[in-house]
Design an enzyme around this catalytic site. Structure first.
Site, short mmCIF file in Angstrom:
data_model
loop_
_atom_site.label_atom_id
_atom_site.label_comp_id
_atom_site.label_asym_id
_atom_site.label_seq_id
_atom_site.Cartn_x
_atom_site.Cartn_y
_atom_site.Cartn_z
CG HIS A 75 -11.26 8.71 -5.57
ND1 HIS A 75 -10.13 8.32 -6.23
CD2 HIS A 75 -10.89 9.74 -4.78
CE1 HIS A 75 -9.11 9.08 -5.86
NE2 HIS A 75 -9.55 9.94 -4.96
CE1 TYR A 205 -6.19 -0.11 -11.34
CE2 TYR A 205 -7.96 1.50 -11.21
CZ TYR A 205 -7.19 0.51 -10.62
OH TYR A 205 -7.43 0.14 -9.31
N PRO A 297 -2.55 -6.83 -7.56
CG PRO A 297 -0.78 -5.31 -7.44
CD PRO A 297 -1.08 -6.74 -7.70
CE LYS A 301 -12.78 -5.97 -5.73
NZ LYS A 301 -12.99 -4.56 -5.38
CE1 TYR A 390 -10.77 -0.63 -8.92
CE2 TYR A 390 -11.90 1.20 -7.85
CZ TYR A 390 -10.73 0.59 -8.27
OH TYR A 390 -9.52 1.19 -8.04
C1 PHB Z 1 -2.64 2.15 -4.52
O1 PHB Z 1 -3.10 3.27 -4.28
O2 PHB Z 1 -1.59 1.77 -3.99
C2 PHB Z 1 -3.37 1.25 -5.45
C3 PHB Z 1 -4.56 1.68 -6.01
C4 PHB Z 1 -5.25 0.85 -6.87
C5 PHB Z 1 -4.76 -0.40 -7.16
C6 PHB Z 1 -3.57 -0.84 -6.60
C7 PHB Z 1 -2.87 0.00 -5.73
O3 PHB Z 1 -5.42 -1.19 -8.03
#
Ligand code: PHB
Ligand code: APR
Length: 397
Positions: A75, A205, A297, A301, A390
């Site tokens: 990505h 997000y 999460p 990280k 990130y």
């Molecule tokens: C996930 O794909 O499970 C995932 C992606 C981003 C995050 C947390 C979990 O910040």
């Protein structure tokens, strides 16, 4: 009573233990991995799925990333949805071309277990009553465990505690010699895995007055999505239809956008917490990954920190065992903690600006968080700081 002898006894067969074993093997050092659970359980645990640029490269460079290279989703950016309206931050533009890899942690673990066993390193699954001995002052520590009704002893030069937050390694350190830092959050994530083509090419997000949501994916046919829920939520209170409707609402209904629905094949709730132990070493015992630190999460990280820790540990152990140079090993904890605290800050910050605690929809803090997010989406400087964190800060070792 059976005895084994290795350079490093590794406790825990997650990303940190597996990667450490491989990096040690590359340096010519022997290890054994002791794992409490069954192999199928370890390989089947659904976890997060974002690898930083450097973490993905570490897996590939170690030789364990053939399937990762073939199947990962690379990505270039991430999206945000604020009260239903979407905006994007380019990672490649702001972080010198670096991308993230979307690839399930349990897939990475499966690849690493297969590679490790093929290369002749022993993994003892279902090792019970693992106990650590003589690591604090002794020059020859050992680890005992029960398997098939017999006691086994592993004699080693060093012990690596890669056994997660609930493992035995950290608990074996005397309380007065360590300091623990904890923070809990008043909400959890309800996560689903669904047989549905993702309706987005990049992660989304979402900050919404009803709470946070996240759109992620595992492949062109598998979607992974999350919803902020109160801590005491029962999964049974979230039938599939309710989950999909709420995801639609939080992720983009106001912009006339919706998620793709499909059969939900996994649904679970995880609490969010932050934790760090200092130091990450006592005598000949070194902690790595979740055994030493947990992040919520939101910043993606967890697995990345585990890989960053063992990069330092492997080089430190190799310098000591191969060249009798203890300098890097002595600095292990400080080097790791510098990265850990930056990741803690980033994960705490992302969690704060994107979540709304129940009943706090219209407060001073919610306005501050909204302003913070708007600043991120309108400032090149802020976007650069975000992107740098990130995709992953540079490794020190
Ligand atoms: C996930 O794909 O499970 C995932 C992606 C981003 C995050 C947390 C979990 O910040
Ligand atoms: N004896 C042996 N093994 C143990 C013991 C024990 N007493 N206690 C725990 N384990 C095992 C667990 O069963 C697990 O397989 O240690 C392993 C730890 O693996 P992870 O929890 O995956 O931790 P780590 O390798 O540090 O990886 C961190 O995993 O949980 C995610 O978000 C986290 O992405 C991060 C990553």
């Amino acid at each position: 009573m059976a005895n084994q002898n290795v350079d490093v006894c590794i406790i825990g067969c997650g990303p940190s233990g597996l990667m450490l074993s491989r990096l040690l093997a590359i340096k010519g050092l022997s290890s054994i991995i002791l794992e409490r659970s069954k192999r199928a359980h370890v390989e089947g645990r659904i976890r997060a799925g974002v690898l930083e640029h450097g973490a993905a490269q570490t897996i590939i460079d170690s030789g364990m990333g053939e399937r990762l290279k073939a199947e990962r989703m690379l990505h270039d950016g991430v999206c945000f949805a604020i009260d239903g309206k979407q905006a994007r931050v380019s990672l490649t533009a702001y972080a010198e071309g670096q991308q993230i890899s979307v690839y399930g942690q349990h897939e990475a673990v499966r690849d690493m277990i297969a590679f490790t066993l093929e290369n002749g390193v022993e993994i003892v699954f279902e090792a019970e009553d693992v106990a650590l001995h003589d690591f604090e002052t002794g020059a020859s520590p050992s680890v005992t465990y029960q398997k098939d009704g017999r006691e086994h002893t592993v004699s080693c030069k060093y012990i690596a505690g890669c056994d997660g937050f609930h493992g035995v390694s950290r608990k074996s350190m005397p309380q007065e010699k360590i300091k623990e830092f904890h923070r809990s959050f008043p909400f959890g994530w309800l996560g689903i895995l669904a047989k549905a083509e993702p309706a987005t090419d990049e992660l989304i997000y979402a900050r919404h007055k009803n709470g946070f949501a996240l759109y992620s994916m595992r492949s062109s046919t598998l979607s992974r999505l999350y919803l902020q829920v109160p801590l005491d939520t029962d999964v049974a209170d979230w039938p599939d239809e309710k989950v999909w409707n709420e995801l639609d609402l939080r992720l983009g209904a106001d912009a006339g956008w919706s998620v793709n629905r499909g059969e939900i094949i996994d649904k679970s709730i995880t609490p969010l917490r932050s934790f760090v132990v200092e130091p990450m070493q006592l005598g000949r015992l070194f902690l790595a990954g979740d055994a030493a630190h947990i992040v919520p999460p939101t910043g993606a990280k967890g697995m990345n920190l585990a890989i960053a820790d063992v990069r330092v540990l492997a080089v430190g152990l190799a310098k000591m065992i191969n060249d009798n140079d203890v300098s890097l090993l002595n600095e292990y904890s400080q080097i790791c903690l510098r990265r850990v605290w930056k990741a803690q800050r980033f994960s705490w910050w992302m969690t704060g600006i994107l979540h709304t605690p129940e009943g706090a929809q219209d407060t001073y803090q919610s306005r501050i968080d909204q302003a913070d997010l708007e600043h991120l989406l309108s400032s090149d400087c802020y976007a650069k700081i975000f992107a740098e964190n990130y995709v992953g800060l540079p490794f020190e070792v």
